[in-house]
Design an enzyme around this catalytic site. Sequence first.
Site, PDB file in Angstrom:
ATOM      1  N   GLU A 514     -31.284  10.887  -7.385  1.00 43.28           N
ATOM      2  CA  GLU A 514     -30.522  11.097  -8.611  1.00 43.28           C
ATOM      3  C   GLU A 514     -29.225  11.793  -8.219  1.00 43.28           C
ATOM      4  O   GLU A 514     -29.213  12.667  -7.347  1.00 43.28           O
ATOM      5  CB  GLU A 514     -31.301  11.949  -9.616  1.00 43.28           C
ATOM      6  N   HIS A 653     -36.561   7.610 -14.561  1.00 46.12           N
ATOM      7  CA  HIS A 653     -35.270   8.256 -14.327  1.00 46.12           C
ATOM      8  C   HIS A 653     -35.421   9.638 -13.714  1.00 46.12           C
ATOM      9  O   HIS A 653     -34.498  10.452 -13.772  1.00 46.12           O
ATOM     10  CB  HIS A 653     -34.423   8.307 -15.598  1.00 46.12           C
TER      11      HIS A 653
END
Length: 713
Positions: A514, A653
Site C-alpha cells: 500500500e 485493500h
Amino acid sequence: MDRRLPIPLALALVVVFGYGAMVAVANWDLLARGLPPRDLFGAPLLGTLALLPPVALCAWLIRRHVRRPARILARDVRALLESRTADTEIHPPRGHALGDLPAAVQALGDGLKGSRREIRSAMATATAQINEQKSWLETILQGLAEGVVVCNRRHQILLYNPAAVSLLEAPEAVGLGRPLFDVVSRAPVLHTLERLEWRRRQADAGAEPSARFVCTNALATRVLQGRMSLILDGGGQTSAYLLTLVDISSEVDTMQQVDAVRRALTTDLRGAVGNLRAAAETLDAHPHMSQEDRRAFQQVLRSESETLSTRLEELAERFRGHALGRFPMSDLYSDDLLEGVRQRLRDDLPDVTLEMAGQPLWIQGDSLSLVRALECLLRHLVRHTGARHYGAQTLLGDRRVYLDLTWRGPAVPAAQLERWLDSECGDEMGGQTLRDVLERHGIELWSQACDDGEHALLRLPMIPPSRPQFQAEGSRLPPRPEFYDFGLMREHEGDPQRAAIPLEDLSFVVFDCEMTGLNPMGGDEIISIAGVRVVKGRVLTGETFEQLIHPGRPIPPSSIRFHGITDQQVQGQPDITQVLPRFKRFVGDAVMVAHNAAFDMKFISLKEPDCGVRFDNPVLDTLLLSVMVEDENEDHSLDALIARYGIEIEGRHTALGDAVATAHLLVRLMERLRAQGYRTFGEVMRSSSMAAQLRQRERSLALQDGRGPAVGF
C-alpha cells in the site's frame, strides 16, 4: 486463423453476392445478348446499400445472442474442467439463441461436480485416520519445549515447530522449503550428517542411530545443543534428517563462570597465597629477627590477606547463583507462585490475605519448593507480627529480581530470621529446611522498615529468568499452524536450472504493498507491505509477513479513503530501510508473485540502493497468468477474478488481505495452467512474457483508437 473471422467474412460475402445479384438484375437484357453490363453503380449500389442494415442487424444479433453467450459458456466450462479443487459454477447466459445447449452443458457440469464431490468424499473418508494422526503430531510438536526441525538432503526445511522458530530467532527465515543454513551454523550440521551416514554405511548394528552436536543460530546469539537422527526411505537410503535443538546458552555461561573461578583459584590467587606462606615461614624460622624486619613481614601478611579476602569476596559475588543451575529449575511467573501460596494458606488461615501489587515479573526456581518456603515464611510472619494482611511486589534489581513481602508493623530482627531458617518446609519436602531451599536458590533474607515508617518488608532476592522479562507485543510470534509438508522430501527431478523446475515444486511469496499514492517517481512511498508463502499448492496462512512503514511524509486523504492507513497509525513505525531487508529475508529465493506486479516492484526497486538489498527473484503476475488461461477481453482486475473464482477475502485493500486473496487466486490459476499443458516454470515465464507483450500492444492500439486503456491494466 482467428476463430472470430468466419461469421464476419460470411456476412461480407453475402453483401458481395447481393451486389453481384443487383448488377445482374439491372443489366439482365445486356447480359442476355452477351454484352457487358453498363449499370454498375446506380440501381445495384442502391440495392446493396439497402441490404446493409439487415446484414448489420444480423451481425449484431449473432454477436449478441450467439457468439457472446457461447464465449461465456465456454469460459465457464474451461474453468470447471481446469479447476480440480474447486467447483466453479457454470452460469447459463441470458438472452441467447443457443436453444437447449446451455441447459445441457449446465446439467453436464452438475454431473461432473457431483462425481467430483463423491470422489472427494471417498478420499476424505479414506484419510480420516491420517488426519487424526496429523492432528496428534501437530499437538505434540507445538507442546514440545525443544525445537524440532526436519530437513531433506538439500537441507530445505520440511517440518518445524513453534519452539524452533523461537530458538532460531529468525521468524522471517524459517519456513517450508527454506534453507536450513540461513538459520543455523553450517559446519556442525554437515559434519554430524557425514558421521551418521558413515555409521550407516558401515552397517554397525551396535552404533547409536543419532548423534549430538553443538551449533549456534545464524545471529550467533544462542548456543544450541542438537541431536540428529537420519530418516531412511524404503530403499534404506537417507532421504531426510531430524534435528532437535535445545538452548544451552545459560549452561555455557555457567561453565565459563566456573572456569573463571577455577582460573582465579589456581592461578590468580596462587601468588598471594605463596607470599603469605613465605612470610609466615620466614617469621617462624627467625624468631629473633629485628623489630623493623618483623614489621615488614607483618605488613606483607596484612596486605596479602586483605588482597586475598577482597578477591575471594569478588569471586563469591560474581559466582553466586551460577552453580545453582545444576538443580532442575524453570522460569516462573510471580503471580502463579503467589497464587500457589494463597491456595496453601486458604484452609487453615482463611483470614490472612496476600495481595499482589505492581507488575508481575518472571523469576527462575523450583516452583514446589519456593511455594512451600514462602508458605513457611508467611506462617512465621503471622505468628511473629500478628498482621493479617500482606502485600507482595516484584522489583527488578541489578542482578536479581526482588520479591518483597510487606505488612503494617515493625521489621523482623536478623536473629529471628536466622532461627526461622532451621524450620522444616513440610512433610512432602522430605525434611528439607527453609535454609536448604533458600540456599539452593541463592536467597539471603533480610528485613527492614519501609520509607513510610508504618510498614516493614521481608526481601527475597530471586534468580532472574532465562527469558526476557518484557517483550513488545509486536515482536511476539503469531501462531503458525501450518508448519510441515512431507511432500517436499522428494528431490527435484530433471534439469537443476530454475526454468526446468516443475510448477508443483516451486515456492512462492505472494505480496502486496500500500502506498501514499500512485506515482513512485513523484515521491510517493510504501506505507505497508505484506506477504504470504505458497508451497506445494498450499497457502500457508501461518507464514506471513506484515509491517506498517513510516513514509517520511504525510499520507494524502485520497489515499486514506482507499486503504484506511492514517498518519497516526504509521507514527513510530520503522522506515523502509529497516523493513525492506527483513522482507527480503522472508522472501529468500522464492518466486515473487503479485497482481499487476510491475507497479509494486517499481516502488521496491527504487528503494533497493538505500536499503542495501536487491530483489533479483523471478516475478510472476497473476494478471498475466489470468490472461494466459482466459480470453484477453475478460475483466482481469483482482476484484473481478476473486468474484469469478469464488474466493473469500478478508481485509480488502489491506496489504495482507490482498496478498492472501492473490495467493488463493495463484493456486487456482496454477491448476488451470497445468491442465492446459504447462509443466515447468520456464514455460510459464515465456508465455507470460508473450502475454505481457500482447497486452501492451492491445493497450497501445486502444489508446490510438481513443478507446481508453485495456481492461485490467
